[in-house]
Write a protein that holds these residues in place. Structure first.
Motif, PDB file in Angstrom:
ATOM      1  N   GLN A 104     -11.603  15.552 -12.462  1.00  0.00           N
ATOM      2  CA  GLN A 104     -12.113  16.129 -13.716  1.00  0.00           C
ATOM      3  C   GLN A 104     -11.092  15.982 -14.833  1.00  0.00           C
ATOM      4  N   SER A 105      -9.820  16.010 -14.454  1.00  0.00           N
ATOM      5  CA  SER A 105      -8.791  15.853 -15.485  1.00  0.00           C
ATOM      6  C   SER A 105      -8.322  14.401 -15.585  1.00  0.00           C
ATOM      7  N   GLU A 106      -9.165  13.493 -15.087  1.00  0.00           N
ATOM      8  CA  GLU A 106      -8.937  12.047 -15.262  1.00  0.00           C
ATOM      9  C   GLU A 106      -7.716  11.520 -14.534  1.00  0.00           C
ATOM     10  N   ARG A 107      -7.261  12.256 -13.541  1.00  0.00           N
ATOM     11  CA  ARG A 107      -6.130  11.714 -12.776  1.00  0.00           C
ATOM     12  C   ARG A 107      -6.680  10.911 -11.606  1.00  0.00           C
ATOM     13  N   THR A 108      -6.067   9.750 -11.379  1.00  0.00           N
ATOM     14  CA  THR A 108      -6.558   8.904 -10.293  1.00  0.00           C
ATOM     15  C   THR A 108      -5.908   9.337  -8.981  1.00  0.00           C
ATOM     16  N   VAL A 109      -6.664   9.182  -7.899  1.00  0.00           N
ATOM     17  CA  VAL A 109      -6.223   9.712  -6.605  1.00  0.00           C
ATOM     18  C   VAL A 109      -6.431   8.681  -5.493  1.00  0.00           C
ATOM     19  N   GLY A 110      -5.402   8.491  -4.693  1.00  0.00           N
ATOM     20  CA  GLY A 110      -5.514   7.679  -3.479  1.00  0.00           C
ATOM     21  C   GLY A 110      -5.268   8.587  -2.282  1.00  0.00           C
ATOM     22  N   VAL A 111      -6.042   8.405  -1.217  1.00  0.00           N
ATOM     23  CA  VAL A 111      -5.905   9.275  -0.046  1.00  0.00           C
ATOM     24  C   VAL A 111      -5.734   8.437   1.214  1.00  0.00           C
ATOM     25  N   MET A 114       2.164   2.374   3.289  1.00  0.00           N
ATOM     26  CA  MET A 114       0.810   2.412   2.720  1.00  0.00           C
ATOM     27  C   MET A 114       0.742   3.433   1.593  1.00  0.00           C
ATOM     28  N   SER A 115       1.425   4.546   1.788  1.00  0.00           N
ATOM     29  CA  SER A 115       1.392   5.562   0.733  1.00  0.00           C
ATOM     30  C   SER A 115       2.178   5.080  -0.483  1.00  0.00           C
ATOM     31  N   TRP A 116       3.258   4.327  -0.260  1.00  0.00           N
ATOM     32  CA  TRP A 116       4.027   3.821  -1.399  1.00  0.00           C
ATOM     33  C   TRP A 116       3.241   2.778  -2.177  1.00  0.00           C
ATOM     34  N   LEU A 117       2.495   1.963  -1.425  1.00  0.00           N
ATOM     35  CA  LEU A 117       1.654   0.976  -2.116  1.00  0.00           C
ATOM     36  C   LEU A 117       0.684   1.698  -3.054  1.00  0.00           C
ATOM     37  N   MET A 118       0.080   2.755  -2.553  1.00  0.00           N
ATOM     38  CA  MET A 118      -0.896   3.489  -3.370  1.00  0.00           C
ATOM     39  C   MET A 118      -0.239   4.104  -4.603  1.00  0.00           C
ATOM     40  N   LEU A 119       1.027   4.471  -4.465  1.00  0.00           N
ATOM     41  CA  LEU A 119       1.728   5.056  -5.613  1.00  0.00           C
ATOM     42  C   LEU A 119       1.849   4.074  -6.770  1.00  0.00           C
ATOM     43  N   ALA A 120       1.794   2.781  -6.441  1.00  0.00           N
ATOM     44  CA  ALA A 120       1.922   1.779  -7.490  1.00  0.00           C
ATOM     45  C   ALA A 120       0.693   1.763  -8.394  1.00  0.00           C
ATOM     46  N   CYS A 121      -0.402   2.405  -7.962  1.00  0.00           N
ATOM     47  CA  CYS A 121      -1.601   2.341  -8.803  1.00  0.00           C
ATOM     48  C   CYS A 121      -2.380   3.638  -8.957  1.00  0.00           C
ATOM     49  N   PHE A 122      -1.998   4.700  -8.271  1.00  0.00           N
ATOM     50  CA  PHE A 122      -2.708   5.973  -8.453  1.00  0.00           C
ATOM     51  C   PHE A 122      -1.739   7.052  -8.934  1.00  0.00           C
ATOM     52  N   ASP A 123      -2.260   7.978  -9.738  1.00  0.00           N
ATOM     53  CA  ASP A 123      -1.416   9.067 -10.234  1.00  0.00           C
ATOM     54  C   ASP A 123      -0.982   9.978  -9.091  1.00  0.00           C
ATOM     55  N   ILE A 124      -1.935  10.212  -8.197  1.00  0.00           N
ATOM     56  CA  ILE A 124      -1.671  11.129  -7.091  1.00  0.00           C
ATOM     57  C   ILE A 124      -2.036  10.432  -5.791  1.00  0.00           C
ATOM     58  N   VAL A 125      -1.145  10.514  -4.812  1.00  0.00           N
ATOM     59  CA  VAL A 125      -1.443   9.956  -3.496  1.00  0.00           C
ATOM     60  C   VAL A 125      -1.293  11.087  -2.483  1.00  0.00           C
ATOM     61  N   VAL A 126      -2.328  11.267  -1.665  1.00  0.00           N
ATOM     62  CA  VAL A 126      -2.302  12.354  -0.687  1.00  0.00           C
ATOM     63  C   VAL A 126      -2.396  11.788   0.717  1.00  0.00           C
ATOM     64  N   ILE A 127      -1.568  12.315   1.596  1.00  0.00           N
ATOM     65  CA  ILE A 127      -1.681  11.980   3.010  1.00  0.00           C
ATOM     66  C   ILE A 127      -2.129  13.243   3.723  1.00  0.00           C
ATOM     67  N   GLU A 128      -3.264  13.155   4.393  1.00  0.00           N
ATOM     68  CA  GLU A 128      -3.713  14.309   5.179  1.00  0.00           C
ATOM     69  C   GLU A 128      -3.398  14.046   6.644  1.00  0.00           C
ATOM     70  N   THR A 129      -2.614  14.919   7.239  1.00  0.00           N
ATOM     71  CA  THR A 129      -2.326  14.780   8.669  1.00  0.00           C
ATOM     72  C   THR A 129      -2.596  16.101   9.348  1.00  0.00           C
ATOM     73  N   VAL A 130      -2.948  16.018  10.609  1.00  0.00           N
ATOM     74  CA  VAL A 130      -3.168  17.237  11.358  1.00  0.00           C
ATOM     75  C   VAL A 130      -1.962  17.447  12.259  1.00  0.00           C
ATOM     76  N   GLY A 131      -1.596  18.683  12.416  1.00  0.00           N
ATOM     77  CA  GLY A 131      -0.574  18.933  13.432  1.00  0.00           C
ATOM     78  C   GLY A 131       0.549  19.810  12.976  1.00  0.00           C
TER      79      GLY A 131
END
Ligand SMILES: Nc1nc2c(ncn2[C@@H]2O[C@H](COP(=O)(O)OP(=O)(O)OP(=O)(O)O)[C@@H](O)[C@H]2O)c(=O)[nH]1
Ligand SMILES: [Mg+2]
Length: 349
Positions: A84-91, A144-161
């Motif tokens: 909603q606030s126009e921030r791009t997100v990679g997960v 993989m998360s660093w790659l996403m940082l090159a193009c998204f404002d926010i990168v989230v990794i969801e892990t269980v445990g």
């Protein structure tokens, strides 16, 4: 067998920086490819993405916690607000392999009620459904998360445990958000016994359940204040509900505030560099074993060598890999990496 066609890493890096989704997907595949020639390409891709200034943009957030605490649901609520606030997100959704039916990204997609995330250019979800290794997060999740940082404002990794997974996620993310389950004493026990470190932010989900959630939040506040903690960060405990969306905005404000805190305190770049060095060590060890790492003076030798270099640890990784390979080939196992002269300092090939 026909030779595998791999994309040109430098061209791919350009396209990823421009945010081309197909390039992001192809880059993630390259980082995930275990073939020898792909590893070389993956290292070059990371080096090209990091460039001279390293990967200093974006916000890398780890969301972790016990199974069923509501991580995916909460993340979906967070994503909605970010978008909603126009921030791009990679997960990167690293769901447990024992529950393939959960479907990782697909599940998350459902929660966001976006069946096909391709309709939203600013949201990219990659499911790594079977990468939650026993005893930690699989190595490829780091790059993989660093790659996403090159193009998204926010990168989230969801892990269980809890335990090693939680420790690993703290070695990847700038900010770690731990989602706690109300009325479950487990998290508090883990905290007290030191099995988990204190995350930067606690989110006690299912606040709509009322008293149990409030009680857990109170217990967490007390338990976490007993541990060694940074005097200058306040380790907030937030009450949130993915169901009725209460507390989401304050949670996101804490997440943003933590990044600001790292930057203002001059800790951000150092944290990223430390995480990248840890990953280089781990990857070299995965690929070449303790013996291979020993050729470079062991983990400490590699760490020291990388520290002495400019911010692009990935270019260093390319060189170190080549160095070990050439040592294997020449069967000359005499020297260890104590000086820079031992390493081919030529440009990355
Ligand atoms: N009452 C209530 N239930 C919730 C809330 N958030 C999630 N749930 C429920 O909790 C269950 C688990 O939610 P998930 O989002 O799949 O939890 P998770 O932590 O991602 O689970 P895993 O990925 O399997 O570890 C589901 O049945 C959700 O509907 C909440 O805020 N309130
Ligand atoms: Mg989940």
């Amino acid at each position: 067998m026909s030779p595998v066609r791999l994309p040109d890493p430098e061209q791919l890096a350009e396209r990823i920086r421009r945010g081309e989704r197909a390039a992001v997907a192809s880059g993630l595949n390259l980082l995930d490819n275990k073939l020898d020639e792909a590893r070389q390409g993956a290292a070059r891709l990371l080096a090209a993405l990091a460039g001279e200034h390293g990967l200093s943009a974006g916000h890398l957030i780890g969301i972790t916690g016990p199974p069923g605490a509501g991580k995916s649901s909460l993340l979906a609520a967070m994503i909605r607000k970010w978008r909603q606030s126009e921030r791009t997100v990679g997960v990167l959704a690293v769901d447990p392999s024992s529950r393939p039916e959960a479907g990782g990204g697909a599940l998350l997609g459902d929660r966001i009620r976006i069946k096909n995330t391709a309709h939203d250019e600013g949201l990219f979800i990659r499911s790594l459904a079977n990468r939650s290794q026993l005893g930690g997060v699989a190595s490829e999740v780091w790059p993989m998360s660093w790659l996403m940082l090159a193009c998204f404002d926010i990168v989230v990794i969801e892990t269980v445990g809890v335990g090693q997974t939680e420790i690993d996620i703290a070695e990847i993310g700038d900010t770690v958000c731990y989602v706690a389950q109300p009325a479950s004493g487990d998290t508090i026990q883990y905290l007290k016994s030191g099995i988990i470190e204190i995350p930067d932010i606690f989110a006690v989900n299912k606040a709509d359940l009322g008293a149990p959630a409030r009680k857990t939040a109170g217990e967490l506040t007390r338990a976490s204040s007993r541990q060694d903690r940074r005097a200058d960060w306040d380790y907030p405990v937030c009450l949130v509900s993915a169901n009725d969306h209460s507390g989401i905005q304050p949670l996101l404000a804490h997440v943003d505030r933590h990044r600001r805190f790292l930057i203002d305190g001059g800790l951000f770049d150092e944290l990223r560099a430390r995480h990248q060095r840890a990953w280089v060590v781990r990857l070299l060890k995965d690929e070449f074993g303790t013996f291979g790492l020993g050729l470079l003076g062991g983990a400490a030798g590699v760490d020291a060598w990388l520290q002495a270099r400019p911010s692009n640890q990935f270019a260093g990784y390319v060189q170190l890999r080549k160095h070990i390979l050439s040592k294997f080939l020449s069967a000359n196992h005499q020297s260890s990496l104590t000086t820079k002269e031992h390493v081919n300092e030529q440009a990355i090939v």
